[in-house]
Design a protein around this motif. Structure first.
Motif, mmCIF file in Angstrom:
data_model
loop_
_atom_site.group_PDB
_atom_site.id
_atom_site.type_symbol
_atom_site.label_atom_id
_atom_site.label_comp_id
_atom_site.label_asym_id
_atom_site.label_seq_id
_atom_site.Cartn_x
_atom_site.Cartn_y
_atom_site.Cartn_z
ATOM 1 N N GLY A 25 27.563 50.171 83.777
ATOM 2 C CA GLY A 25 27.665 51.377 83.076
ATOM 3 C C GLY A 25 28.719 52.005 83.534
ATOM 4 O O GLY A 25 30.649 52.157 83.170
ATOM 5 N N THR A 118 25.826 56.161 78.399
ATOM 6 C CA THR A 118 25.742 55.952 79.613
ATOM 7 C C THR A 118 26.351 57.301 80.608
ATOM 8 O O THR A 118 25.852 57.221 81.724
ATOM 9 C CB THR A 118 27.423 54.688 79.532
ATOM 10 O OG1 THR A 118 27.181 53.643 79.056
ATOM 11 C CG2 THR A 118 27.842 54.774 81.255
ATOM 12 N N GLY A 164 24.391 53.089 82.331
ATOM 13 C CA GLY A 164 24.066 54.041 83.104
ATOM 14 C C GLY A 164 23.188 54.457 84.102
ATOM 15 O O GLY A 164 23.571 55.520 84.676
#
Length: 275
Positions: A25, A118, A164
């Motif tokens: 991410g 994300t 993420g």
């Protein structure tokens, strides 16, 4: 890719790979924010070899004990102790991400790299950390690890395929929900990542030079990036293991949520583009 981009992204990789903040991410965000283009999943997978090499060096003694114990137990039933069982647990826990990673390769490298996803995962998964920390008994040690624990944490590791979420965050949270001690969950998370990251990096090596999505890097750039990620990643492991001994993972949630909100604001303002 420019050399500055390679160096910056390799430093980001080394700093974030083992912290539960999502290295993929952060690489996606930093690359797009400063260079206006996603470096790509292939580049990310290859420089992860550097941080994974740091795991191999840092945990060399433990890994050697597990490997030798597994091979001894494989041919001699009387020597099937904890190391033998640990070897099978790492193997079993690595199977889910291997299967999903291959089957969903194109989705992972393209569709899931949407910055809205994300940002949302940075925020949403932070609450998983908080719940895991506040509900876990944290009473189970290494000797209490079972095949069930390995499979559950292996399934949680699959969530890391979404930028993420965070590989370490997913697996450690899974371990905490199972009642594992925070440091035990962290160490097993590192062991569980070894087969997955090494396989992903080697599998992605050809695409890093000529990716279907993202930017291409030269052999020299990939080598230097991997070395930088190794050095910084080694220091990050040492810091994290010391940190988790006395601190909650909620501290990382306190970092992830504002970052996720900031990325959403930049997306809404058009400063960042989702793809």
């Amino acid at each position: 890719m420019s050399w500055l981009q390679v160096i910056v992204l390799s430093v980001v990789q080394g700093l974030t790979e083992f912290l539960p903040v999502s290295s993929s991410g952060h690489l996606r965000i930093v690359s797009t924010l400063f260079w206006g283009e996603d470096a790509g999943a292939s580049f990310t997978a290859v420089i992860q070899l550097g941080t994974e090499a740091a795991v191999l060096v840092f945990f060399a003694k433990m890994i050697w004990q597990i490997l030798t114990g597994w091979f001894r137990g494989l041919f001699n039933k009387e020597q099937r102790g904890q190391d033998y069982r640990m070897g099978w647990m790492v193997i079993a826990g690595s199977i889910p991400i291997g299967i999903i990673g291959v089957l969903a390769k194109d989705i992972i490298r393209e569709n899931l790299r949407n910055l809205w996803i994300t940002a949302a995962m940075l925020i949403a998964f932070s609450f998983v950390f908080i719940i895991a920390e506040r509900t876990s008994k944290k009473t189970r040690g290494f000797e209490d690890l079972t095949m069930k624990d390995a499979l559950v944490m292996g399934l949680c590791q699959c969530l890391a395929l979404i930028p993420g979420v965070s590989r370490s965050g997913g697996t450690i949270s899974g371990g905490l929900f199972l009642g594992l001690d925070r440091e035990v969950a962290t160490r097993f998370s590192f062991l569980l990542a070894i087969p997955a990251v090494l396989a992903s990096g080697l599998f992605s090596l050809p695409d890093a030079f000529d990716p279907a999505a993202g930017q291409a890097a030269s052999g020299a750039q990939l080598l230097v990036g991997t070395l930088i990620a190794f050095v910084i990643g080694y220091a990050s492991i040492a810091w994290l293991l010391k940190f988790v001994g006395n601190h909650s993972f909620e501290w990382f949630a306190a970092y992830r949520i504002p970052v996720g909100i900031l990325v959403m604001i930049l997306l809404a303002l058009g400063v960042l583009q989702p793809f």
